[in-house]
Design a protein around this motif. Structure first.
Motif, PDB file in Angstrom:
ATOM      1  N   THR A 261       1.008  -0.972  -0.014  1.00 33.35           N
ATOM      2  CA  THR A 261       0.068   0.122   0.022  1.00 33.35           C
ATOM      3  C   THR A 261       1.017   1.170   0.063  1.00 33.35           C
ATOM      4  O   THR A 261       1.642   1.252   0.773  1.00 33.35           O
ATOM      5  CB  THR A 261      -0.881   0.248   1.381  1.00 33.35           C
ATOM      6  N   VAL A 262       0.906   2.266  -1.011  1.00 38.77           N
ATOM      7  CA  VAL A 262       1.751   3.070  -1.250  1.00 38.77           C
ATOM      8  C   VAL A 262       1.087   4.426  -1.103  1.00 38.77           C
ATOM      9  O   VAL A 262      -0.015   4.750  -1.811  1.00 38.77           O
ATOM     10  CB  VAL A 262       2.223   2.929  -2.470  1.00 38.77           C
ATOM     11  N   GLU A 263       1.725   5.340  -0.313  1.00 44.18           N
ATOM     12  CA  GLU A 263       1.360   7.049  -0.369  1.00 44.18           C
ATOM     13  C   GLU A 263       2.430   7.507  -0.986  1.00 44.18           C
ATOM     14  O   GLU A 263       3.375   7.608  -0.431  1.00 44.18           O
ATOM     15  CB  GLU A 263       1.071   7.354   1.043  1.00 44.18           C
ATOM     16  N   GLY A 264       2.092   8.157  -2.191  1.00 41.38           N
ATOM     17  CA  GLY A 264       3.093   8.811  -2.792  1.00 41.38           C
ATOM     18  C   GLY A 264       2.832  10.341  -2.951  1.00 41.38           C
ATOM     19  O   GLY A 264       1.897  10.955  -2.673  1.00 41.38           O
ATOM     20  N   VAL A 265       4.031  11.099  -2.595  1.00 43.04           N
ATOM     21  CA  VAL A 265       3.881  12.674  -2.573  1.00 43.04           C
ATOM     22  C   VAL A 265       4.934  13.261  -3.892  1.00 43.04           C
ATOM     23  O   VAL A 265       6.286  12.492  -4.222  1.00 43.04           O
ATOM     24  CB  VAL A 265       4.334  12.903  -1.267  1.00 43.04           C
ATOM     25  N   THR A 266       4.521  14.122  -4.437  1.00 43.18           N
ATOM     26  CA  THR A 266       5.272  15.156  -5.471  1.00 43.18           C
ATOM     27  C   THR A 266       4.926  16.501  -5.253  1.00 43.18           C
ATOM     28  O   THR A 266       3.958  16.797  -4.825  1.00 43.18           O
ATOM     29  CB  THR A 266       5.051  14.370  -6.688  1.00 43.18           C
ATOM     30  N   LEU A 267       6.097  17.303  -5.521  1.00 39.37           N
ATOM     31  CA  LEU A 267       5.915  18.671  -5.675  1.00 39.37           C
ATOM     32  C   LEU A 267       4.717  19.224  -6.882  1.00 39.37           C
ATOM     33  O   LEU A 267       4.380  20.288  -6.748  1.00 39.37           O
ATOM     34  CB  LEU A 267       7.039  19.219  -5.485  1.00 39.37           C
ATOM     35  N   SER A 268       4.702  18.558  -7.730  1.00 44.41           N
ATOM     36  CA  SER A 268       3.945  18.769  -8.986  1.00 44.41           C
ATOM     37  C   SER A 268       2.567  18.353  -8.882  1.00 44.41           C
ATOM     38  O   SER A 268       2.412  16.886  -9.014  1.00 44.41           O
ATOM     39  CB  SER A 268       4.860  17.801 -10.187  1.00 44.41           C
ATOM     40  N   ALA A 269       1.545  19.038  -9.124  1.00 41.62           N
ATOM     41  CA  ALA A 269       0.180  18.790  -9.067  1.00 41.62           C
ATOM     42  C   ALA A 269       0.026  17.977 -10.309  1.00 41.62           C
ATOM     43  O   ALA A 269      -0.678  16.922 -10.417  1.00 41.62           O
ATOM     44  CB  ALA A 269      -0.447  20.003  -8.988  1.00 41.62           C
ATOM     45  N   ARG A 270       0.677  18.111 -11.523  1.00 43.99           N
ATOM     46  CA  ARG A 270       0.526  17.582 -12.655  1.00 43.99           C
ATOM     47  C   ARG A 270       0.765  16.038 -12.602  1.00 43.99           C
ATOM     48  O   ARG A 270       0.352  15.112 -13.250  1.00 43.99           O
ATOM     49  CB  ARG A 270       1.168  18.115 -14.008  1.00 43.99           C
ATOM     50  N   GLN A 271       1.960  15.703 -11.659  1.00 39.54           N
ATOM     51  CA  GLN A 271       2.481  14.330 -11.712  1.00 39.54           C
ATOM     52  C   GLN A 271       1.578  13.966 -10.822  1.00 39.54           C
ATOM     53  O   GLN A 271       1.256  12.410 -11.003  1.00 39.54           O
ATOM     54  CB  GLN A 271       4.098  14.521 -11.162  1.00 39.54           C
ATOM     55  N   ALA A 272       1.045  14.216  -9.750  1.00 35.26           N
ATOM     56  CA  ALA A 272       0.254  13.621  -8.693  1.00 35.26           C
ATOM     57  C   ALA A 272      -1.165  13.117  -9.668  1.00 35.26           C
ATOM     58  O   ALA A 272      -1.502  12.152  -9.339  1.00 35.26           O
ATOM     59  CB  ALA A 272      -0.206  14.605  -7.694  1.00 35.26           C
ATOM     60  N   ALA A 273      -1.546  14.099 -10.441  1.00 37.63           N
ATOM     61  CA  ALA A 273      -2.994  13.880 -11.019  1.00 37.63           C
ATOM     62  C   ALA A 273      -2.456  12.678 -12.059  1.00 37.63           C
ATOM     63  O   ALA A 273      -3.560  11.993 -12.212  1.00 37.63           O
ATOM     64  CB  ALA A 273      -3.344  15.201 -11.992  1.00 37.63           C
ATOM     65  N   ARG A 274      -1.312  12.646 -12.843  1.00 40.95           N
ATOM     66  CA  ARG A 274      -1.101  11.641 -13.737  1.00 40.95           C
ATOM     67  C   ARG A 274      -1.076  10.319 -13.080  1.00 40.95           C
ATOM     68  O   ARG A 274      -1.586   9.385 -13.629  1.00 40.95           O
ATOM     69  CB  ARG A 274      -0.031  12.021 -14.770  1.00 40.95           C
ATOM     70  N   ALA A 275      -0.429  10.332 -11.978  1.00 34.55           N
ATOM     71  CA  ALA A 275      -0.026   9.126 -11.156  1.00 34.55           C
ATOM     72  C   ALA A 275      -1.500   8.491 -10.524  1.00 34.55           C
ATOM     73  O   ALA A 275      -1.504   7.180 -10.852  1.00 34.55           O
ATOM     74  CB  ALA A 275       0.768   9.431 -10.025  1.00 34.55           C
ATOM     75  N   THR A 276      -2.369   9.172 -10.264  1.00 34.77           N
ATOM     76  CA  THR A 276      -3.669   8.837  -9.750  1.00 34.77           C
ATOM     77  C   THR A 276      -4.400   8.322 -10.889  1.00 34.77           C
ATOM     78  O   THR A 276      -5.264   7.195 -10.835  1.00 34.77           O
ATOM     79  CB  THR A 276      -4.355  10.100  -9.160  1.00 34.77           C
ATOM     80  N   GLU A 277      -4.093   8.984 -12.011  1.00 36.91           N
ATOM     81  CA  GLU A 277      -4.856   8.650 -13.338  1.00 36.91           C
ATOM     82  C   GLU A 277      -4.375   7.107 -13.742  1.00 36.91           C
ATOM     83  O   GLU A 277      -5.196   6.149 -14.039  1.00 36.91           O
ATOM     84  CB  GLU A 277      -4.745   9.451 -14.597  1.00 36.91           C
ATOM     85  N   LYS A 278      -3.125   6.974 -13.539  1.00 37.81           N
ATOM     86  CA  LYS A 278      -2.738   5.662 -14.079  1.00 37.81           C
ATOM     87  C   LYS A 278      -2.864   4.418 -13.027  1.00 37.81           C
ATOM     88  O   LYS A 278      -3.294   3.311 -13.262  1.00 37.81           O
ATOM     89  CB  LYS A 278      -0.978   5.696 -13.951  1.00 37.81           C
ATOM     90  N   ALA A 279      -2.770   4.771 -11.629  1.00 40.12           N
ATOM     91  CA  ALA A 279      -3.342   3.871 -10.861  1.00 40.12           C
ATOM     92  C   ALA A 279      -4.820   3.375 -10.950  1.00 40.12           C
ATOM     93  O   ALA A 279      -5.250   2.160 -10.867  1.00 40.12           O
ATOM     94  CB  ALA A 279      -3.406   4.646  -9.450  1.00 40.12           C
ATOM     95  N   ARG A 280      -5.699   4.435 -11.292  1.00 40.33           N
ATOM     96  CA  ARG A 280      -7.021   4.314 -11.574  1.00 40.33           C
ATOM     97  C   ARG A 280      -7.101   3.112 -12.780  1.00 40.33           C
ATOM     98  O   ARG A 280      -7.942   2.075 -12.712  1.00 40.33           O
ATOM     99  CB  ARG A 280      -7.880   5.438 -11.920  1.00 40.33           C
TER     100      ARG A 280
END
Length: 298
Positions: free
Chosen positions: A94-113
């Protein structure tokens, strides 16, 4: 950019990854990090392609750090989620990922989905040194090629120790610099790399090990993977030339996104020279939080 100004550095890093997200994903695929090859392999001749090599780097760090399957992981600098999805998928973490980039966080969320892993991989736009996760929240802290962007590295190791449960594991893969004094030409090469990659400075692998011990970690070890990852910057294999179709293309990119985007293209030759000369190194670090926290070692 003043490296001592943490807020200014974070803003610069956020902007850099926001404006280069699609470039990295187009060229490097799922992972915004180096690949790993056996020594002596040449990808164009007898080695795997970039995508297989970047997957392998994640597996190598899992093996080196002895990361248990199913553990809860704090992913520092998660990028677009490539390593996190490997950990959440095959390893069942179970992973909680953090990044300074809002675009990276959104893209990672999309890929996880899209991968059906939203329940095990979540991503946030946060500064890794300032989160609201409670003490002892994680079984592992994972940092692949993110520590170079953090100016206060002692604070990183202290925060990793705080977030880990007793017996928890720290797993780091990072760019580094050769230990010891550099001559003026080497110092200038490092300075140029830092500018183009939006980093405050480099630490040697030996210094990373010292910082981990000073923070209170035990069983600290490092491995030099420089020869295993250097192929990542081969001019042809890095695939950056496909974007180099004349000055008009570069001008259009600079007009669209700002001149900072050109750092992406200038970094490749500098990094290759750094690895070729041995000035730039790359390594893994593993460490353990003691079962009873005795505090930092003196």
């Amino acid at each position: 950019m003043d490296p001592a100004n943490g807020s200014g550095l974070n803003t610069a890093v956020e902007r850099y990854y926001d404006i280069t997200l699609d470039l990295y994903e187009d060229l490097w695929g799922e992972h915004v990090h180096h690949g790993f090859w056996d020594r002596g392999e040449a990808p164009a001749r007898n080695g795997v392609d970039r995508h297989a090599a970047t997957d392998r780097l994640v597996r190598e760090l899992v093996d080196y750090a002895e990361l248990p399957a199913g553990t809860r992981v704090f992913d520092v600098g998660c990028g677009i989620g490539g390593p996190a999805l490997q950990l959440a998928g095959p390893l069942g973490c179970t992973v909680e990922g953090v990044t300074l980039s809002a675009r990276q966080a959104a893209r990672a969320t999309e890929k996880a989905r899209a991968a059906g892993l939203s329940d095990r991989a979540r991503f946030h736009q946060l500064d890794a040194l300032h989160t609201e996760f409670p003490d002892a929240s994680f079984g592992a802290v994972w940092a692949v090629e993110s520590l170079m962007h953090i100016a206060d590295r002692p604070a990183f190791f202290a925060e990793a120790l705080r977030l880990l449960r007793p017996g928890g594991i720290l797993a780091v893969a990072t760019w580094a610099v050769r230990d010891g004094a550099l001559d003026p030409a080497e110092q200038e090469l490092v300075r140029q790399i830092l500018i183009h990659q939006v980093m405050p400075d480099f630490s040697s692998l030996e210094e990373h090990e010292r910082l981990a011990r000073a923070a209170g970690f035990t069983d600290v070890a490092t491995a030099d993977w420089s020869a295993n990852v250097a192929n990542s910057w081969d001019p042809g294999f890095a695939e950056i030339p496909q974007y180099d179709r004349g000055p008009g293309v570069m001008r259009d990119l600079a007009r669209e996104r700002g001149v900072d985007v050109l750092r992406f293209f200038h970094a490749g030759p500098l990094m290759k020279k750094g690895f070729d000369t041995g000035v730039i190194t790359y390594g893994a670090l593993r460490a353990t939080k003691p079962q009873s926290d005795a505090g930092p070692q003196q």
